[in-house]
Motif scaffolding. Structure first.
Motif, short mmCIF file in Angstrom:
data_model
loop_
_atom_site.label_atom_id
_atom_site.label_comp_id
_atom_site.label_asym_id
_atom_site.label_seq_id
_atom_site.Cartn_x
_atom_site.Cartn_y
_atom_site.Cartn_z
N ARG A 171 20.88 46.86 12.59
CA ARG A 171 21.86 47.18 11.56
C ARG A 171 23.23 46.53 11.80
O ARG A 171 24.00 46.37 10.86
N LEU A 172 23.53 46.20 13.05
CA LEU A 172 24.85 45.69 13.38
C LEU A 172 24.74 44.26 13.92
O LEU A 172 24.51 44.05 15.11
N SER A 173 24.91 43.30 13.05
CA SER A 173 24.71 41.90 13.44
C SER A 173 25.71 41.46 14.50
O SER A 173 25.36 40.67 15.39
N ARG A 174 26.93 41.96 14.46
CA ARG A 174 27.91 41.55 15.47
C ARG A 174 27.54 42.12 16.84
O ARG A 174 27.77 41.48 17.86
N TRP A 175 26.97 43.32 16.88
CA TRP A 175 26.49 43.92 18.13
C TRP A 175 25.34 43.08 18.67
O TRP A 175 25.31 42.73 19.85
N ARG A 176 24.42 42.72 17.81
CA ARG A 176 23.29 41.89 18.21
C ARG A 176 23.79 40.55 18.76
O ARG A 176 23.33 40.07 19.80
N ASP A 177 24.77 39.98 18.09
CA ASP A 177 25.32 38.69 18.50
C ASP A 177 26.00 38.78 19.86
O ASP A 177 25.78 37.92 20.73
N VAL A 178 26.81 39.80 20.08
CA VAL A 178 27.52 39.92 21.37
C VAL A 178 26.52 40.16 22.49
O VAL A 178 26.67 39.62 23.59
N LEU A 179 25.46 40.95 22.25
CA LEU A 179 24.45 41.19 23.28
C LEU A 179 23.71 39.89 23.62
O LEU A 179 23.43 39.63 24.81
N GLU A 180 23.43 39.08 22.63
CA GLU A 180 22.76 37.80 22.87
C GLU A 180 23.65 36.86 23.69
O GLU A 180 23.20 36.21 24.64
N ARG A 181 24.92 36.79 23.34
CA ARG A 181 25.83 35.93 24.09
C ARG A 181 26.02 36.45 25.52
O ARG A 181 26.16 35.65 26.46
N MET A 182 25.98 37.75 25.71
CA MET A 182 26.08 38.32 27.07
C MET A 182 24.87 37.92 27.91
O MET A 182 25.02 37.63 29.10
N LYS A 183 23.69 37.92 27.30
CA LYS A 183 22.49 37.47 28.03
C LYS A 183 22.67 36.03 28.49
O LYS A 183 22.34 35.68 29.62
N GLN A 184 23.23 35.20 27.62
CA GLN A 184 23.46 33.80 27.97
C GLN A 184 24.48 33.67 29.10
O GLN A 184 24.45 32.70 29.86
N GLU A 185 25.37 34.66 29.22
CA GLU A 185 26.38 34.65 30.28
C GLU A 185 25.86 35.27 31.58
O GLU A 185 26.56 35.32 32.57
N GLY A 186 24.63 35.79 31.56
CA GLY A 186 24.04 36.33 32.77
C GLY A 186 24.04 37.84 32.89
O GLY A 186 23.68 38.38 33.93
N PHE A 187 24.42 38.55 31.83
CA PHE A 187 24.37 40.02 31.87
C PHE A 187 22.94 40.47 31.71
O PHE A 187 22.17 39.91 30.98
#
Length: 187
Positions: A171-187
């Protein structure tokens, strides 16, 4: 961090790791205060359009640390994930989208805002960690905040009702986006 934000960004990353290291054995109340103080003192408010050249960008904690700036969502996201790293259970934390009343109780001026809520129990009144107010108060004392919905990694709430069938990332595309970018940063 160093490649993207230089030596200053790397230094901020090290102070963030020290925050986590120095608070990992503290009480939950001490962790909450330390994290709230850290971001409120070390992050300067800058609107997304100025910092990220877009109207609504949710920065990862590393982006907020590296840039040293953010808006209310950025503060909230950084505090949330720092507390999660400090082993505060996700079920006790919610990112809360609110309408903030600007100018006092009689004001008719409201602004979209996001804060972090810490719920000692699932249905308890949360403590509010805010980028605009240094003190941590219970939500019932923050009459300037009018909740719209809240979410965390596990669910989405409208009012106090959890919507268990609704994945917040769906439901929250910005939440999905930030979680994806965090994975790319190693979280």
């Amino acid at each position: 961090m160093q490649t993207r934000f230089g030596m200053a960004g790397l230094a901020k990353f090290h102070t963030w790791n020290l925050l986590i290291e120095n608070n990992k054995d503290k009480t939950t109340a001490e962790k909450i205060k330390a994290v709230n103080d850290y971001f409120n003192k070390n992050t300067r408010f800058v609107d997304d359009i100025i910092q990220w050249k877009t109207s609504d960008y949710w920065a990862t904690p590393l982006e907020t640390l590296g840039a040293g700036v953010g808006d209310c969502e950025d503060y909230t996201i950084a505090k949330y994930f720092t507390l999660v790293r400090l082993d505060v259970p996700v079920e006790n934390l919610r990112l809360i989208y609110v309408k903030a009343q600007i100018g006092g109780n009689s004001s008719k001026v409201f602004q979209a805002h996001m804060v972090l809520g810490y719920y000692e129990q699932p249905n308890s009144v949360p403590l509010i960690l805010d980028s605009l107010v240094s003190d941590i108060d219970s939500a019932d004392r923050r009459t300037d905040l009018h909740p719209v919905f809240s979410f965390n990694s596990d669910g989405l709430w409208v009012g106090n009702q959890v919507q268990p069938q609704i994945d917040p990332t769906a439901r929250l595309s910005r939440w999905r986006d930030v979680l994806e970018r965090m994975k790319q940063e190693g979280f």
